[in-house]
Design an enzyme around this catalytic site. Sequence first.
Site, mmCIF file in Angstrom:
data_model
loop_
_atom_site.group_PDB
_atom_site.id
_atom_site.type_symbol
_atom_site.label_atom_id
_atom_site.label_comp_id
_atom_site.label_asym_id
_atom_site.label_seq_id
_atom_site.Cartn_x
_atom_site.Cartn_y
_atom_site.Cartn_z
ATOM 1 N N HIS A 119 0.806 -1.224 0.000
ATOM 2 C CA HIS A 119 0.000 0.000 0.000
ATOM 3 C C HIS A 119 0.837 1.272 0.000
ATOM 4 O O HIS A 119 0.314 2.375 -0.149
ATOM 5 C CB HIS A 119 -0.911 -0.028 1.243
ATOM 6 N N HIS B 36 -8.485 11.398 0.529
ATOM 7 C CA HIS B 36 -7.762 10.140 0.394
ATOM 8 C C HIS B 36 -6.439 10.268 1.147
ATOM 9 O O HIS B 36 -5.739 9.292 1.363
ATOM 10 C CB HIS B 36 -7.518 9.817 -1.087
#
Length: 595
Positions: A229, A458
Amino acid sequence: MASASRVRLGTLVPLTKDNAGSSNGSVSNIPIFQGSNVVGRDHLVVVDKRISRKHLSLHASTDGSIEVVVEGPNPIMVRSNGQRRKVCATGKAKIAHGDVLELIPGDYFVKYVDMGDEHKISVPMHLSDLKKGKRHSEEDSAAVKRNRQIMEDEALARTLQGEVLLAVLSNYMVDIDWLLTACPSLKKVPHVLVLHGQDGASLELMKKLKPANWILHKPPLPISFGTHHSKAMLLVYPQGIRIVVHTANLIHVDWNYKSQGLWMQDFPWKDTNDMNNKVPFENDLVDYLSALKWPEFSVNLPEVGDVNINAAFFRKFDYRNSMVRLIGSVPGYHVGPNIRKWGHMKLRNVLDEITFNKQFCKSPLIYQFSSLGSLDEKWMSEFACSLSAGKSDDGSQLGIGKPLIVWPTVEDVRCSIEGYAAGSCIPSPQKNVEKDFLKKYWSRWKADHVGRCRAMPHIKTFTRYSGQNIAWFLLTSSNLSKAAWGALQKNNTQLMIRSYELGVLFLPQTLQSIPQFSCTEKSRSSRDGVAIGRTIKTKLVTLCWKGDEEDPSIVKLPVPYQLPPQPYGTQDVPWSWDRRYTKKDVYGSVWPRHG
């Protein structure tokens, strides 16, 4: 959140013709920085060879004056104060706020907008409206949509200025087709390593679309339900390395519609007699890169020669002026000394070494992120203990801070610039979000001071604050989950982490110089920075902090949300993506879109 190496003074904003005629192509927004700027074919959405790659050069001064020089063979038109003047090859002209340039007479119109008025311009303006002295209406949704499509976010392209010899791009999702369109200079980089988290059909598409000189690698995931990630870029230049840590996937929607964060800093090559000097930033970086286990490859770098690109290669750069600490997560069951090397225990370990102002004793914590894991009160206590680490300047422990979670409400998502579609990137199910013990933490995503209320977050940030003062600030890829941060097991002797994550921690620092090195600007190539004459301890504050703006110890961080956060009201419902919402969004849609 970005570490910018140049002062931005304004923007060239595209204009469109009215219905009397149509332009042959479109221009993207062009940022204008203090000093030299180049405008050319790369700023067009279509290829038009009448416009040279270096069509114009603009020199912008701090007093607001802009001198334009026509570098290409074709003339331009300058519209200023009601006059329209032709400027031929090698000719010069001065422009100011509100002036319009026709890059080809009668075609490709851009208007110069200085920083003071920039926030008022969100869509292209019609030339007919200019003549009438009117601003193009935001109700023209077709123009709004078209402009969003052609304006690939300039932040990504700016990180890749200059001659990049080697690029390591780390991310979860990578759209190679979009990436090469948004950042065409990547095609010229001789060696590109992409560290990604894709599999299945997405990975097959990446393999099909990637240039021949690109290497794709998915780091090993030894524990189920983990992901790669981390979002970062390592860009090697002839002068040194640019390290970028950010929060956006390499996809169109993340760089155009979301609130994101980006930090970058440049570092020079080490001198040969400095090769054994190692600072914490370097050790943290190399330890993290070692865990990725990419297939080692050899490249030939100008003036360096043949080198193997492995984790140890990145020890060749001088990180002594690093302004942040790296906080990484790598999958595994970490025991012994390694238990404090990764995840929230690494953050605890670093904070334990720092002395903070006593105003931060028992001060609150902020958790802000875009995905919520399945949590329990025991883990929340463990996590808060790590984020509350550190000593006061009187030697006592700071003490546990009360956490607050900044998270969009259903109404925030419904009214966002994407409508309910934004919710697909806030992927938390109702079973995780609607746990009773979480209710006391919920706080609003309010970002009026930076104009980001309707751009859904985000970005992921964690911080400790008192008023508008910041003890420390972490920009990271980590959401609020055990998978990202790790969970203590076996009577706190083992830390289990599932995913790869990477973040940068901003701390108060004692400085004797301000780092000025740049890989891309000759004027900022000093190895040791610019001396400021005395030792100072930096103080971190928000953009809303009020005080002596000239104080060299003040470091303003663009914290994107309001502090203190506003608690949820009785009508506020936290967003979860698997609920049904029948109240229509700004585009007249309900959620989910189908079924």
